[in-house]
Design a protein around this motif. Structure first.
Motif, short mmCIF file in Angstrom:
data_model
loop_
_atom_site.label_atom_id
_atom_site.label_comp_id
_atom_site.label_asym_id
_atom_site.label_seq_id
_atom_site.Cartn_x
_atom_site.Cartn_y
_atom_site.Cartn_z
N LYS A 134 0.85 -1.19 0.00
CA LYS A 134 0.00 0.00 0.00
C LYS A 134 0.88 1.24 0.00
CE LYS A 134 -3.96 -2.22 0.34
NZ LYS A 134 -4.75 -2.21 1.58
N PRO A 135 0.36 2.36 -0.47
CA PRO A 135 1.14 3.61 -0.43
C PRO A 135 1.56 3.94 1.00
CG PRO A 135 -0.80 3.87 -1.82
CD PRO A 135 -0.94 2.54 -1.14
N ARG A 136 2.72 4.56 1.12
CA ARG A 136 3.24 4.99 2.41
C ARG A 136 3.14 6.51 2.49
NH1 ARG A 136 6.82 0.88 0.68
NH2 ARG A 136 8.18 2.47 -0.24
N ILE A 137 2.37 7.00 3.44
CA ILE A 137 2.08 8.42 3.54
C ILE A 137 2.47 8.93 4.92
CG2 ILE A 137 0.28 10.19 3.42
CD1 ILE A 137 -1.22 8.41 1.46
N TYR A 138 3.24 10.01 4.92
CA TYR A 138 3.77 10.63 6.14
C TYR A 138 3.09 11.98 6.35
CZ TYR A 138 7.15 13.35 8.91
OH TYR A 138 7.75 14.16 9.84
N LEU A 139 2.74 12.29 7.59
CA LEU A 139 2.19 13.59 7.94
C LEU A 139 2.82 14.08 9.23
CD1 LEU A 139 -0.45 11.57 7.04
CD2 LEU A 139 -1.48 13.84 6.85
N SER A 140 3.14 15.38 9.28
CA SER A 140 3.67 15.97 10.51
C SER A 140 3.04 17.33 10.75
CB SER A 140 5.20 16.12 10.43
OG SER A 140 5.56 17.17 9.56
N SER A 141 3.08 17.75 12.01
CA SER A 141 2.60 19.08 12.37
C SER A 141 3.27 19.48 13.67
CB SER A 141 1.08 19.11 12.51
OG SER A 141 0.65 18.27 13.57
N GLY A 142 3.03 20.72 14.08
CA GLY A 142 3.52 21.18 15.37
C GLY A 142 5.00 21.42 15.45
N VAL A 143 5.69 21.63 14.34
CA VAL A 143 7.12 21.95 14.41
C VAL A 143 7.31 23.37 14.93
CG1 VAL A 143 7.39 22.80 12.04
CG2 VAL A 143 9.32 21.69 13.18
N HIS A 144 6.33 24.23 14.70
CA HIS A 144 6.29 25.56 15.31
C HIS A 144 5.19 25.57 16.36
CE1 HIS A 144 8.22 27.27 11.44
NE2 HIS A 144 9.14 27.10 12.38
N GLY A 145 5.55 25.89 17.60
CA GLY A 145 4.62 25.77 18.70
C GLY A 145 3.48 26.77 18.70
N ASP A 146 3.60 27.84 17.92
CA ASP A 146 2.54 28.85 17.86
C ASP A 146 1.61 28.64 16.67
OD1 ASP A 146 4.38 29.52 15.91
OD2 ASP A 146 4.45 31.66 16.42
N GLU A 147 1.58 27.41 16.15
CA GLU A 147 0.71 27.07 15.01
C GLU A 147 -0.21 25.92 15.44
OE1 GLU A 147 3.27 26.33 11.66
OE2 GLU A 147 4.22 28.31 11.81
N PRO A 148 -1.31 26.22 16.14
CA PRO A 148 -2.13 25.17 16.74
C PRO A 148 -3.07 24.45 15.80
CG PRO A 148 -3.05 27.32 17.26
CD PRO A 148 -1.75 27.58 16.55
N ALA A 149 -3.46 25.05 14.68
CA ALA A 149 -4.45 24.41 13.82
C ALA A 149 -3.95 23.10 13.20
CB ALA A 149 -4.93 25.36 12.73
N PRO A 150 -2.70 23.00 12.74
CA PRO A 150 -2.26 21.73 12.14
C PRO A 150 -2.34 20.52 13.07
CG PRO A 150 -0.85 23.50 11.39
CD PRO A 150 -1.72 24.08 12.47
N PRO A 151 -1.87 20.58 14.33
CA PRO A 151 -2.07 19.41 15.20
C PRO A 151 -3.54 19.10 15.42
CG PRO A 151 -0.38 20.84 16.12
CD PRO A 151 -1.02 21.60 14.99
N ALA A 152 -4.37 20.14 15.53
CA ALA A 152 -5.81 19.92 15.69
C ALA A 152 -6.40 19.27 14.44
CB ALA A 152 -6.51 21.24 15.99
N ALA A 153 -5.90 19.64 13.27
CA ALA A 153 -6.38 19.06 12.02
C ALA A 153 -6.03 17.57 11.94
CB ALA A 153 -5.80 19.81 10.83
N LEU A 154 -4.82 17.21 12.37
CA LEU A 154 -4.44 15.80 12.37
C LEU A 154 -5.31 15.01 13.34
CD1 LEU A 154 -0.56 15.44 12.10
CD2 LEU A 154 -2.29 15.17 10.34
N LEU A 155 -5.60 15.59 14.48
CA LEU A 155 -6.47 14.92 15.44
C LEU A 155 -7.87 14.73 14.85
CD1 LEU A 155 -7.04 13.76 18.25
CD2 LEU A 155 -7.50 16.10 19.03
N THR A 156 -8.38 15.75 14.18
CA THR A 156 -9.68 15.64 13.53
C THR A 156 -9.68 14.55 12.47
OG1 THR A 156 -10.12 17.99 13.90
CG2 THR A 156 -11.43 16.90 12.21
N ALA A 157 -8.63 14.51 11.67
CA ALA A 157 -8.54 13.49 10.63
C ALA A 157 -8.47 12.09 11.23
CB ALA A 157 -7.30 13.74 9.76
N LEU A 158 -7.78 11.97 12.36
CA LEU A 158 -7.70 10.67 13.04
C LEU A 158 -9.09 10.24 13.53
CD1 LEU A 158 -5.85 8.43 14.21
CD2 LEU A 158 -5.65 9.85 16.26
N ILE A 159 -9.81 11.16 14.14
CA ILE A 159 -11.14 10.85 14.65
C ILE A 159 -12.10 10.51 13.51
CG2 ILE A 159 -13.16 11.86 15.80
CD1 ILE A 159 -11.15 13.50 17.50
N ASP A 160 -11.93 11.18 12.38
CA ASP A 160 -12.81 10.96 11.23
C ASP A 160 -12.49 9.69 10.45
OD1 ASP A 160 -14.14 13.26 11.87
OD2 ASP A 160 -13.21 14.51 10.34
N GLY A 161 -11.44 8.99 10.82
CA GLY A 161 -11.11 7.74 10.15
C GLY A 161 -10.33 7.90 8.86
#
Length: 221
Positions: A18-45
């Motif tokens: 299967k394809p291998r897909i990498y995602l990262s966020s939160g490398v800058h601590g004052d950028e809160p939406a990307p970690p929240a987006a990953l959490l949302t995507a995780l919850i949404d399946g």
């Protein structure tokens, strides 16, 4: 660890090739939406058995706790992937060295100076429609950043930047350049505009990442 907080990386492996897909966020601590987006995507399946997933949701926990761009020692982690001065970056690189190459790598960011969404693309085989489709998807919730120059870089086309990708020409490496050098042939960095609402920034990140994921899955099918 960073400020007593353990750095976390997650892998979900799918059966078969299967394809291998990498995602990262939160490398800058004052950028809160990307970690929240990953959490949302995780919850949404989103991270289902269509691919093998590699997730690093919060590279800079000390900065996130303090609400600052840099880590606890004042280092901008997204300029440290050549020198590896920061413990967080060294640990991240050590983890990456144990992983296979990725078919797609996504780095999620925000830009406090922007008024619209834009993206960076590093790709060894140019596919212009790939980024155009992402741009179109995001317009459901966010405008696209205007101008012939964004963040000091010339715009390739509206809202899309394809910067110089040769790592040898860079004195300071962001995560994306390290990934492009060592881990993938296709790396995208998404930038949502901090002045917009958190809800819209999270939605914009999720629309962008889902469009990128869907196109990658379709191309490898």
């Amino acid at each position: 660890e960073s400020a007593g907080v353990t750095l976390s990386a997650f892998t979900r492996r799918a059966m078969g090739r299967k394809p291998r897909i990498y995602l990262s966020s939160g490398v800058h601590g004052d950028e809160p939406a990307p970690p929240a987006a990953l959490l949302t995507a995780l919850i949404d399946g989103t991270f289902d058995d269509r691919a093998t997933w590699f997730l690093v949701p919060l590279i800079n926990p000390a900065g996130f706790i303090k609400g600052q761009r840099e880590n606890g020692e004042g280092i901008d982690l997204n300029r440290d992937y050549l020198s590896g001065e920061a413990r967080e970056v060294r640990d991240h690189i050590a983890w990456l060295a144990r992983q296979p190459r990725f078919d797609l790598a996504l780095c999620l960011h925000e830009d406090w100076e922007a008024q619209g969404f834009y993206l960076y693309e590093l790709c060894r085989a140019l596919r212009e429609e790939f980024c155009r489709n992402i741009r179109a998807a995001v317009t459901a919730v966010l405008p696209i950043e205007d101008g012939d120059e964004i963040d000091g870089r010339p715009v390739t086309e509206h809202g899309i930047i394809r910067p110089e990708s040769d790592p040898a020409l860079r004195d300071l490496w962001p995560e994306a350049i390290y990934l492009f050098k060592h881990q993938t042939d296709h790396c995208l960095t998404f930038e949502t505009p901090t002045p917009k609402t958190m809800k819209d920034r999270i939605a914009g990140q999720n629309l962008a990442l889902r469009c990128a994921i869907d196109q990658t899955l379709e191309s490898i099918r």
